[in-house]
Scaffold this motif. Structure first.
Motif, mmCIF file in Angstrom:
data_model
loop_
_atom_site.group_PDB
_atom_site.id
_atom_site.type_symbol
_atom_site.label_atom_id
_atom_site.label_comp_id
_atom_site.label_asym_id
_atom_site.label_seq_id
_atom_site.Cartn_x
_atom_site.Cartn_y
_atom_site.Cartn_z
ATOM 1 N N ASP A 131 50.165 15.142 56.051
ATOM 2 C CA ASP A 131 49.242 13.832 55.416
ATOM 3 C C ASP A 131 48.452 14.247 54.174
ATOM 4 O O ASP A 131 48.235 13.748 53.394
ATOM 5 N N LEU A 132 47.786 15.480 54.489
ATOM 6 C CA LEU A 132 46.923 15.919 53.403
ATOM 7 C C LEU A 132 47.534 16.363 52.167
ATOM 8 O O LEU A 132 47.351 16.301 51.243
ATOM 9 N N ARG A 133 48.885 16.770 52.587
ATOM 10 C CA ARG A 133 49.907 17.256 51.243
ATOM 11 C C ARG A 133 49.952 16.001 50.440
ATOM 12 O O ARG A 133 50.064 15.774 49.243
ATOM 13 N N GLU A 134 50.349 14.634 51.040
ATOM 14 C CA GLU A 134 50.529 13.553 50.644
ATOM 15 C C GLU A 134 49.244 13.026 49.867
ATOM 16 O O GLU A 134 49.443 12.680 48.438
ATOM 17 N N GLU A 135 48.110 13.294 50.521
ATOM 18 C CA GLU A 135 46.855 12.802 49.961
ATOM 19 C C GLU A 135 46.534 13.679 48.665
ATOM 20 O O GLU A 135 45.961 12.949 47.488
ATOM 21 N N ALA A 155 49.591 2.375 42.315
ATOM 22 C CA ALA A 155 50.980 3.053 42.107
ATOM 23 C C ALA A 155 50.898 4.353 42.530
ATOM 24 O O ALA A 155 52.243 4.757 42.968
ATOM 25 N N PRO A 156 50.035 5.430 42.026
ATOM 26 C CA PRO A 156 50.079 6.704 42.405
ATOM 27 C C PRO A 156 50.214 7.028 43.890
ATOM 28 O O PRO A 156 50.890 7.846 44.343
ATOM 29 N N ARG A 157 49.284 6.118 44.586
ATOM 30 C CA ARG A 157 49.519 6.570 46.124
ATOM 31 C C ARG A 157 50.887 5.786 46.509
ATOM 32 O O ARG A 157 51.245 6.555 47.581
ATOM 33 N N ALA A 158 51.440 5.004 46.047
ATOM 34 C CA ALA A 158 52.817 4.370 46.540
ATOM 35 C C ALA A 158 53.987 5.588 46.265
ATOM 36 O O ALA A 158 54.792 5.794 47.105
ATOM 37 N N ALA A 159 53.700 6.031 44.976
ATOM 38 C CA ALA A 159 54.569 7.087 44.487
ATOM 39 C C ALA A 159 54.497 8.365 45.539
ATOM 40 O O ALA A 159 55.385 8.795 45.655
ATOM 41 N N ALA A 160 53.226 8.707 45.647
ATOM 42 C CA ALA A 160 53.054 9.849 46.379
ATOM 43 C C ALA A 160 53.485 9.776 47.910
ATOM 44 O O ALA A 160 54.198 10.689 48.361
ATOM 45 N N ALA A 161 53.261 8.501 48.564
ATOM 46 C CA ALA A 161 53.831 8.281 49.827
ATOM 47 C C ALA A 161 55.249 8.327 49.750
ATOM 48 O O ALA A 161 56.065 9.013 50.609
ATOM 49 N N LEU A 162 56.086 8.050 48.725
ATOM 50 C CA LEU A 162 57.629 8.133 48.755
ATOM 51 C C LEU A 162 57.880 9.557 48.711
ATOM 52 O O LEU A 162 59.073 9.938 49.268
ATOM 53 N N ILE A 163 57.284 10.238 47.715
ATOM 54 C CA ILE A 163 57.704 11.597 47.468
ATOM 55 C C ILE A 163 57.340 12.307 48.786
ATOM 56 O O ILE A 163 58.274 13.343 49.188
ATOM 57 N N ALA A 164 56.282 12.136 49.460
ATOM 58 C CA ALA A 164 56.025 13.072 50.655
ATOM 59 C C ALA A 164 56.800 12.573 51.726
ATOM 60 O O ALA A 164 57.160 13.530 52.574
ATOM 61 N N ALA A 165 57.526 11.122 51.919
ATOM 62 C CA ALA A 165 58.338 11.150 53.100
ATOM 63 C C ALA A 165 59.531 11.772 52.687
ATOM 64 O O ALA A 165 59.974 12.419 53.676
ATOM 65 N N ALA A 166 60.100 11.934 51.371
ATOM 66 C CA ALA A 166 61.164 12.599 51.115
ATOM 67 C C ALA A 166 61.071 14.276 51.346
ATOM 68 O O ALA A 166 61.809 15.015 52.050
ATOM 69 N N ASP A 167 59.957 14.586 51.312
ATOM 70 C CA ASP A 167 59.409 15.977 51.327
ATOM 71 C C ASP A 167 59.458 16.493 52.950
ATOM 72 O O ASP A 167 59.823 17.602 53.454
ATOM 73 N N ARG A 168 58.764 15.477 53.653
ATOM 74 C CA ARG A 168 58.901 15.551 55.207
ATOM 75 C C ARG A 168 60.315 15.693 55.596
ATOM 76 O O ARG A 168 60.726 16.601 56.587
ATOM 77 N N LEU A 169 61.053 14.807 55.080
ATOM 78 C CA LEU A 169 62.566 14.754 55.384
ATOM 79 C C LEU A 169 63.285 16.140 55.354
ATOM 80 O O LEU A 169 64.078 16.649 56.299
ATOM 81 N N LEU A 170 63.166 16.679 54.193
ATOM 82 C CA LEU A 170 63.906 17.817 53.705
ATOM 83 C C LEU A 170 63.280 18.987 54.843
ATOM 84 O O LEU A 170 64.144 19.961 55.059
ATOM 85 N N PHE A 171 61.938 18.964 55.011
ATOM 86 C CA PHE A 171 61.124 20.028 55.790
ATOM 87 C C PHE A 171 61.933 20.118 57.262
ATOM 88 O O PHE A 171 62.144 21.000 57.705
ATOM 89 N N ARG A 172 61.680 18.581 57.573
ATOM 90 C CA ARG A 172 62.570 18.555 59.080
ATOM 91 C C ARG A 172 63.832 19.142 59.088
ATOM 92 O O ARG A 172 64.397 19.499 60.143
ATOM 93 N N ARG A 173 64.549 18.725 58.065
ATOM 94 C CA ARG A 173 66.026 19.176 58.183
ATOM 95 C C ARG A 173 66.207 20.668 58.072
ATOM 96 O O ARG A 173 66.975 21.186 58.951
#
Length: 211
Positions: A131-135, A155-173
């Motif tokens: 969450d902090l990484r996204e913020e 808009a930057p918050r929305a972009a960060a949320a999308l990028i962070a979600a992808a980042d978490r997905l790859l980390f979990r993978r």
């Protein structure tokens, strides 16, 4: 005059690393919740107060590179080359850390990954760090002069949320494959095409933004 402070700082870093290493070993052997600060202090041959001075939170003894992790995406955006789009810089950085088998993207080894997975406390803390990484990423993408209630600020918050979600997905993978017994080279080979797909989806989703 300049040597003594340098030696003092070096000694502090050595002590910090020693405490962290001892803590990680005990966490893996005994479990995070079952290991006490007193046991860590004894193993590192320091006072209990010394442990808490270096690591105010017990979780930080295990996730001791949390500051590097939480600020990583934001630093990549801030340090990108002139004219390079933020998403392009983030993709480049991810592929570099993937090739390096960096812990920052999830390469922690099976014992460490199991330790985190088995600990509700560490699992919760890792979510907080994501969450902090996204913020911090949202702050790096934001226009400092934008009105907080405007679309330009959202808009930057929305972009960060999308990028962070992808980042978490790859980390979990990476963590999933680690726990499944795959080697780091095998994980890199599996993640490369999956990262291609993830970043292609991000590029499509963010096509109309400055990201």
């Amino acid at each position: 005059m300049t040597t003594e402070p340098g030696l003092r700082e070096s000694k502090k870093q050595e002590t910090r690393q020693l405490i962290s290493d001892c803590a990680t070993r005990l966490f893996i052997e005994q479990g995070f919740e079952q290991t006490t600060i007193a046991e860590i202090a004894t193993a590192a041959r320091v006072a209990k107060k010394t442990v808490t001075n270096y690591f105010p939170r017990k979780e930080d003894l295990a996730l001791d590179h949390h500051e590097l992790f939480t600020g990583g995406l934001a630093r990549t955006v801030a340090d990108r080359s002139p004219g390079e789009a933020p998403l392009a810089a983030l993709e480049r950085a991810f592929r570099a850390t993937l090739a390096e088998h960096s812990p920052v993207v999830g390469f922690t080894g099976p014992q460490f990954a199991r330790m985190v997975t088995d600990s509700p406390t560490l699992t919760a803390r890792l979510r907080e760090l994501h969450d902090l990484r996204e913020e911090t990423l949202a702050s790096a993408l934001a226009d400092p002069g934008a009105d907080t209630g405007s679309d330009a600020a959202f808009a930057p918050r929305a972009a960060a949320a999308l990028i962070a979600a992808a980042d978490r997905l790859l980390f979990r993978r990476i963590q999933e494959l680690t726990l499944a017994g795959r080697t780091d080279d095998e994980i890199e080979a599996a993640l490369t095409p999956e990262a291609d797909q993830v970043f292609a989806l991000l590029a499509a989703a963010l096509a109309d933004s400055a990201t």
